[in-house]
Every structure is written in structure tokens, then in C-alpha cells.
Scaffold this active site. Structure first.
Site, PDB file in Angstrom:
ATOM      1  N   THR A  52       5.418   3.473   6.101  1.00  0.00           N
ATOM      2  CA  THR A  52       5.471   4.637   6.978  1.00  0.00           C
ATOM      3  C   THR A  52       6.820   5.334   6.884  1.00  0.00           C
ATOM      4  O   THR A  52       6.940   6.512   7.217  1.00  0.00           O
ATOM      5  CB  THR A  52       5.174   4.223   8.434  1.00  0.00           C
ATOM      6  OG1 THR A  52       4.020   3.385   8.451  1.00  0.00           O
ATOM      7  CG2 THR A  52       4.920   5.427   9.315  1.00  0.00           C
ATOM      8  N   TYR A 138       4.445  -9.412   4.106  1.00  0.00           N
ATOM      9  CA  TYR A 138       3.581  -8.293   4.496  1.00  0.00           C
ATOM     10  C   TYR A 138       2.317  -8.366   3.646  1.00  0.00           C
ATOM     11  O   TYR A 138       2.351  -8.146   2.436  1.00  0.00           O
ATOM     12  CB  TYR A 138       4.319  -6.971   4.299  1.00  0.00           C
ATOM     13  CG  TYR A 138       3.538  -5.724   4.671  1.00  0.00           C
ATOM     14  CD1 TYR A 138       2.414  -5.781   5.497  1.00  0.00           C
ATOM     15  CD2 TYR A 138       3.942  -4.480   4.210  1.00  0.00           C
ATOM     16  CE1 TYR A 138       1.715  -4.642   5.844  1.00  0.00           C
ATOM     17  CE2 TYR A 138       3.257  -3.326   4.552  1.00  0.00           C
ATOM     18  CZ  TYR A 138       2.142  -3.415   5.357  1.00  0.00           C
ATOM     19  OH  TYR A 138       1.454  -2.268   5.690  1.00  0.00           O
ATOM     20  N   LYS A 166       3.485 -10.167   8.615  1.00  0.00           N
ATOM     21  CA  LYS A 166       2.856  -8.948   9.124  1.00  0.00           C
ATOM     22  C   LYS A 166       1.464  -8.905   8.516  1.00  0.00           C
ATOM     23  O   LYS A 166       1.304  -8.716   7.311  1.00  0.00           O
ATOM     24  CB  LYS A 166       3.647  -7.697   8.742  1.00  0.00           C
ATOM     25  CG  LYS A 166       2.968  -6.405   9.206  1.00  0.00           C
ATOM     26  CD  LYS A 166       3.640  -5.154   8.675  1.00  0.00           C
ATOM     27  CE  LYS A 166       2.847  -3.914   9.099  1.00  0.00           C
ATOM     28  NZ  LYS A 166       3.390  -2.669   8.521  1.00  0.00           N
ATOM     29  N   ILE A 206       3.857  -4.708  14.346  1.00  0.00           N
ATOM     30  CA  ILE A 206       4.607  -3.715  13.583  1.00  0.00           C
ATOM     31  C   ILE A 206       3.675  -2.528  13.438  1.00  0.00           C
ATOM     32  O   ILE A 206       2.601  -2.641  12.841  1.00  0.00           O
ATOM     33  CB  ILE A 206       5.064  -4.285  12.226  1.00  0.00           C
ATOM     34  CG1 ILE A 206       6.011  -5.470  12.469  1.00  0.00           C
ATOM     35  CG2 ILE A 206       5.748  -3.207  11.393  1.00  0.00           C
ATOM     36  CD1 ILE A 206       6.416  -6.219  11.210  1.00  0.00           C
TER      37      ILE A 206
END
Length: 296
Positions: A52, A138, A166, A206
Site C-alpha cells: 500500500t 507476509y 501477516k 495490518i
């Protein structure tokens, strides 16, 4: 009474957008101001240099300077994305962002290449060998094309600095098994699954929506932690419109900047290609979602 385990990096961590000027240069002053806005709104940790944050199109020196700018601006854990599908480059990013002050390293599963389980483990081992700060795995198969099995997770958890995950797999059943097998701290990587992930032992999120919804998201996790499940459910329902507005089309970086521009938290919503600056359609969609969620 507290239902949740301690959250080493915070409970609500926006995956922070990277403000840019009209010419596409990173606006570090705006990034520092944005970080302060997010913390004032209820974020108790921040992730910079993530998807992002347009990490595919920012360069290593910019990533390092962004960590420095945000660390100087706020007094919460700052996690830096430092992953790529090139292990050597990932190692360099990990070294330099932690030297700049990052409190942890978010390392995405190596994408596109689709390595074997052994390749995944060796990728993370290379980062682990240079790491001084905690590593967060992640796992986002929708972006990486990689589906990682339980045995690989067990091996990753044996690495000294790997401390958390995550999880953007959308697979709650698998997350229960992986968390039990590894003992790692779990973070939801999906805004819409925040409450279900808390129910299986996640400690936080997150988030994209936390750019404009950190306060109610903090209220959701606090209510759950205190055992007020009904209140947590009500907040989750309240947040549905903004979560759908910012995530539904799949270009979260664009919609995060649209929402931030509407809030007045960034002076420009400029982006680097291949993402395009949000136009009237995206701005209207973000504004309507925020309004329906009671955020404007």
C-alpha cells in the site's frame, strides 16, 4: 479480563501510504505528518514500505529515508517492508532499513518465482542471518502465487528472528493450524477478517482501512479483548462499507490515497505508474464508504 495475547508491534497498524508530490517524488515531510495523524487517530504501530506504500516502485534509498522520517515523527513501533523476489536485494533492504531504525522487518513470501518450500526457507534464512530486529512473514498468495504448507511454516518458525505472520491468505482454518504449530504472533492481513482472526488468536491487524478507521478498529480490538463480543461485532458491521470501498476493487494503494486526500491527511494523491492517481470515481467511492461507516 484480557482475551488476547500481547501484541509486540501494536494492535492496529496501518499499511501506510507513501505521500508523493505531483512530480512523483516522495514527500517525506508529508509522510511524517501522515504518520502523526494516524497515531493520533488510534494506530499503535505503523508499517511503511509495504504494498500500500507503493513499495514496488520506490527505491532503496527512498525506503531508508522513509523509515528515518517516520521514526523521527512518531513514538510507536515502525515496521518496514523489505521483501522482494530477489533474495540478495531483500537482504540489502533488510540491512539498510533496520540500520535506519525500523523496529521490525515485513518480508513478503518471494513472489512470482514460486520457489519450493526449501527455497522459501532459504530465502528467509538469508534475511535471518543479517537481521537484528524481528521478522514478520507476509503471506499473501493472491499476490505471490505461492501456497506455503504447514511443514514450511514450522521450519520458518525455527529461524531466530522470525516472530510473527501477516496472514492475508483468507484461510482461517489453516491459520489455526499454523499458529498452533509455530507459536508465532499472528496478524490479520485482511480488513474484512479482523474480527474472525481475533477469534482464532490473532493479536492485531495490518490494515488498509486503518488509514481512516484506526479509532473504530482500535475500539473493535479493545472490545474483543475485554470480552464484549457483541460490541466488537457491531463495530465490524459498521466498518463494512469503508472496508469494501477501499479493498473491493483490488487496488488498495489507490483507494488509500483517495481516502487520505478526502480526510485532508495528504496534500497530494499523486502516485507512480502503474498505479494511477485516484480520479473522481475513486474519490467518490472512498467518500461514500467513509460516510456510510460514520467516519465523516
Amino acid at each position: 479480563m484480557q482475551l488476547l495475547d500481547a501484541a509486540p508491534f501494536g494492535r492496529v497498524l496501518p499499511a501506510m501510504a507513501t505521500p508523493m508530490r505531483a512530480d512523483g517524488s516522495v514527500d517525506f515531510d508529508a509522510a511524517a505528518a501522515l504518520a502523526q495523524h494516524l497515531v493520533a487517530d488510534g494506530a499503535d504501530g505503523l508499517v511503511v514500505n509495504g504494498t500500500t506504500g507503493e513499495s514496488p516502485v520506490t527505491h532503496l534509498d527512498e525506503k531508508v529515508d522513509l523509515v528515518r522520517a517516520v521514526k523521527a515523527a512518531v513514538d510507536v513501533p515502525v515496521i518496514s517492508g523489505a521483501g522482494s523476489n530477489d533474495t540478495a536485494h531483500t537482504v540489502r533492504m533488510a540491512q539498510m532499513t533496520q540500520e535506519a531504525g525500523a523496529d521490525g522487518l515485513l518480508i513478503v513470501m518471494p513472489y512470482y518465482s514460486r520457489p519450493s518450500g526449501n527455497g522459501v526457507v532459504e530465502h528467509y534464512r538469508a534475511v535471518d542471518e543479517v537481521a537484528e530486529k524481528p521478522i514478520l512473514i507476509y503471506d499473501v498468495p493472491g499476490r505471490t502465487g505461492l501456497h506455503v504448507n504447514l511443514d514450511t511454516y514450522r521450519r520458518l518458525a525455527e529461524l531466530e528472528h522470525v516472530k510473527a505472520v501477516k496472514d492475508a491468505t483468507g484461510n482461517l482454518a489453516a491459520a489455526i493450524a499454523k499458529k498452533a504449530a509455530t507459536g508465532l504472533d499472528w496478524y490479520s492481513g485482511d480488513d474484512g477478517l479482523f474480527l474472525p482472526f481475533l477469534s482464532i488468536g490473532a493479536v492485531g491487524i495490518i490494515s488498509v482501512a486503518a488509514h481512516v478507521a484506526a479509532r473504530p478498529m482500535r475500539g473493535l480490538v479493545d472490545a474483543f479483548n475485554q470480552g464484549d463480543i457483541r460490541k466488537a461485532q457491531r463495530i465490524a458491521e459498521q466498518l463494512c462499507p469503508v472496508i469494501e470501498a477501499l479493498n473491493g476493487d483490488g487496488y488498495q494503494a489507490v483507494m488509500a490515497k483517495a481516502a487520505l486526500k478526502i480526510k485532508g491527511y495528504i496534500p497530494s494523491a499523486a502516485m507512480r505508474l502503474p498505479n494511477m492517481e485516484p480520479g473522481p470515481k475513486e474519490l467518490d467511492k472512498a467518500e461514500e464508504g467513509m460516510r456510510q461507516a460514520g467516519l465523516l
